[in-house]
Write a protein that holds these residues in place. Structure first.
Motif, short mmCIF file in Angstrom:
data_model
loop_
_atom_site.label_atom_id
_atom_site.label_comp_id
_atom_site.label_asym_id
_atom_site.label_seq_id
_atom_site.Cartn_x
_atom_site.Cartn_y
_atom_site.Cartn_z
N VAL A 108 -31.30 -18.97 36.17
CA VAL A 108 -31.43 -18.98 34.72
C VAL A 108 -30.38 -19.84 34.00
CG1 VAL A 108 -32.66 -16.79 34.55
CG2 VAL A 108 -30.17 -16.77 34.53
N LEU A 109 -29.16 -19.84 34.46
CA LEU A 109 -28.13 -20.65 33.79
C LEU A 109 -28.41 -22.14 33.96
CD1 LEU A 109 -24.96 -18.57 34.73
CD2 LEU A 109 -26.26 -18.51 32.59
N GLY A 110 -28.79 -22.53 35.17
CA GLY A 110 -29.13 -23.93 35.41
C GLY A 110 -30.36 -24.36 34.64
N ALA A 111 -31.35 -23.48 34.56
CA ALA A 111 -32.57 -23.80 33.81
C ALA A 111 -32.27 -23.99 32.33
CB ALA A 111 -33.60 -22.67 34.01
N THR A 112 -31.42 -23.15 31.79
CA THR A 112 -31.04 -23.25 30.37
C THR A 112 -30.30 -24.57 30.12
OG1 THR A 112 -30.89 -20.85 30.24
CG2 THR A 112 -29.79 -22.09 28.51
N TYR A 113 -29.43 -24.95 31.03
CA TYR A 113 -28.70 -26.21 30.88
C TYR A 113 -29.65 -27.41 30.99
CZ TYR A 113 -25.09 -29.73 31.27
OH TYR A 113 -24.30 -30.83 31.06
N LEU A 114 -30.59 -27.34 31.93
CA LEU A 114 -31.57 -28.42 32.08
C LEU A 114 -32.32 -28.63 30.77
CD1 LEU A 114 -33.12 -30.40 34.04
CD2 LEU A 114 -34.77 -28.54 34.28
N ARG A 115 -32.74 -27.54 30.15
CA ARG A 115 -33.47 -27.65 28.89
C ARG A 115 -32.58 -28.22 27.78
NH1 ARG A 115 -37.51 -23.46 26.57
NH2 ARG A 115 -35.77 -22.02 26.65
N SER A 116 -31.29 -27.91 27.80
CA SER A 116 -30.41 -28.46 26.77
C SER A 116 -30.29 -29.98 26.90
CB SER A 116 -29.02 -27.81 26.82
OG SER A 116 -28.27 -28.29 27.91
N LEU A 117 -30.38 -30.51 28.12
CA LEU A 117 -30.29 -31.95 28.34
C LEU A 117 -31.62 -32.67 28.14
CD1 LEU A 117 -28.05 -32.16 31.53
CD2 LEU A 117 -27.39 -32.51 29.15
N TYR A 118 -32.72 -31.99 28.48
CA TYR A 118 -34.06 -32.59 28.42
C TYR A 118 -34.98 -31.65 27.64
CZ TYR A 118 -32.01 -35.15 32.33
OH TYR A 118 -31.17 -35.89 33.13
N PRO A 119 -34.73 -31.44 26.35
CA PRO A 119 -35.49 -30.44 25.59
C PRO A 119 -36.99 -30.73 25.49
CG PRO A 119 -34.14 -31.77 24.12
CD PRO A 119 -33.75 -32.14 25.51
N ASP A 120 -37.39 -31.99 25.57
CA ASP A 120 -38.80 -32.33 25.47
C ASP A 120 -39.50 -32.37 26.82
OD1 ASP A 120 -38.52 -32.61 22.71
OD2 ASP A 120 -37.97 -34.72 22.89
N ASN A 121 -38.73 -32.17 27.90
CA ASN A 121 -39.30 -32.33 29.23
C ASN A 121 -39.14 -31.10 30.12
OD1 ASN A 121 -37.86 -35.09 28.35
ND2 ASN A 121 -39.89 -35.47 29.21
N ALA A 122 -38.43 -30.09 29.66
CA ALA A 122 -38.21 -28.89 30.47
C ALA A 122 -39.01 -27.73 29.87
CB ALA A 122 -36.73 -28.53 30.52
N VAL A 123 -39.80 -27.10 30.71
CA VAL A 123 -40.61 -25.94 30.31
C VAL A 123 -40.16 -24.77 31.18
CG1 VAL A 123 -42.93 -24.98 30.08
CG2 VAL A 123 -42.56 -27.45 29.75
N LEU A 124 -39.56 -23.75 30.55
CA LEU A 124 -39.06 -22.59 31.29
C LEU A 124 -40.09 -21.48 31.27
CD1 LEU A 124 -36.53 -24.30 30.88
CD2 LEU A 124 -35.28 -22.21 30.36
N ILE A 125 -40.41 -20.98 32.45
CA ILE A 125 -41.42 -19.94 32.61
C ILE A 125 -40.76 -18.75 33.29
CG2 ILE A 125 -43.65 -19.34 33.64
CD1 ILE A 125 -44.15 -22.47 33.72
N PHE A 126 -40.70 -17.64 32.59
CA PHE A 126 -40.05 -16.44 33.14
C PHE A 126 -41.07 -15.63 33.93
CE2 PHE A 126 -38.25 -12.21 33.30
CZ PHE A 126 -36.93 -12.50 33.60
N ILE A 127 -40.69 -15.27 35.15
CA ILE A 127 -41.54 -14.44 36.01
C ILE A 127 -40.89 -13.06 36.08
CG2 ILE A 127 -42.62 -14.21 38.28
CD1 ILE A 127 -43.36 -16.80 36.67
#
Length: 167
Positions: A108-127
């Motif tokens: 989750v921490l890495g995913a959140t950081y990825l989205r902060s760098l690539y907000p238009d290209n990262a889609v986070l899906i919670f399972i």
């Protein structure tokens, strides 16, 4: 008249507690979507019998991982359950610019950081897991030791708090 914008690649990130079914879901989706490829993250953890080098992960030694950090080859890296995990920068950036889509299981921490760098290209899906007992059962089925299971379960509450931040 507006000029159509070029479609860039997306990185679909499955997040949630261990044993929630992220990899099962990813393995069910991959054969159905031709442009979607699994994003192999770098890790120092041992390879599991069902895994292949370069498919799920790039399995590296601790010194090799440190070289990736030192050369800025990783977007980010985390220590999770005593092992190092990181996202190779070149893989993400090439996929985005080449209009290819990736899917990965990232903490989750890495995913959140990825989205902060690539907000238009990262889609986070919670399972979300069905229950805590199901998580324990799935980890036991994977052959994890009671110590590994206990260590992984200590993160469940923290990981569950990220559900509202996902898409």
């Amino acid at each position: 008249m507006t000029t159509p914008q070029r479609r860039l690649g997306l990185v679909f990130v499955l997040v949630g507690p261990p044993g929630a079914g992220k990899n099962a879901l990813m393995n069910a989706v991959l054969p159905r979507i031709p442009n979607l490829k699994q994003f192999p993250t770098a890790t120092t953890r041992p390879i599991r019998p069902t895994e292949q080098q370069g498919r799920e992960h790039l399995f590296v030694t601790h010194p090799e991982f440190q070289d990736l950090i030192d050369s800025h080859a990783l977007i980010e890296h985390q220590t999770v359950h005593g092992e190092l995990y990181g996202m190779p920068r070149a893989t993400v950036e090439a996929a985005i610019s080449d209009e290819r889509d990736l899917i990965a299981d990232i903490e989750v921490l890495g995913a959140t950081y990825l989205r902060s760098l690539y907000p238009d290209n990262a889609v986070l899906i919670f399972i979300q897991p069905p229950s805590l007992q199901d998580l324990k059962d799935r980890m036991q089925t994977r052959g994890e030791t009671p110590e590994e299971i206990a260590k992984r379960l200590r993160r469940v509450d923290m990981e569950m708090q990220y559900a509202p931040l996902c898409d």
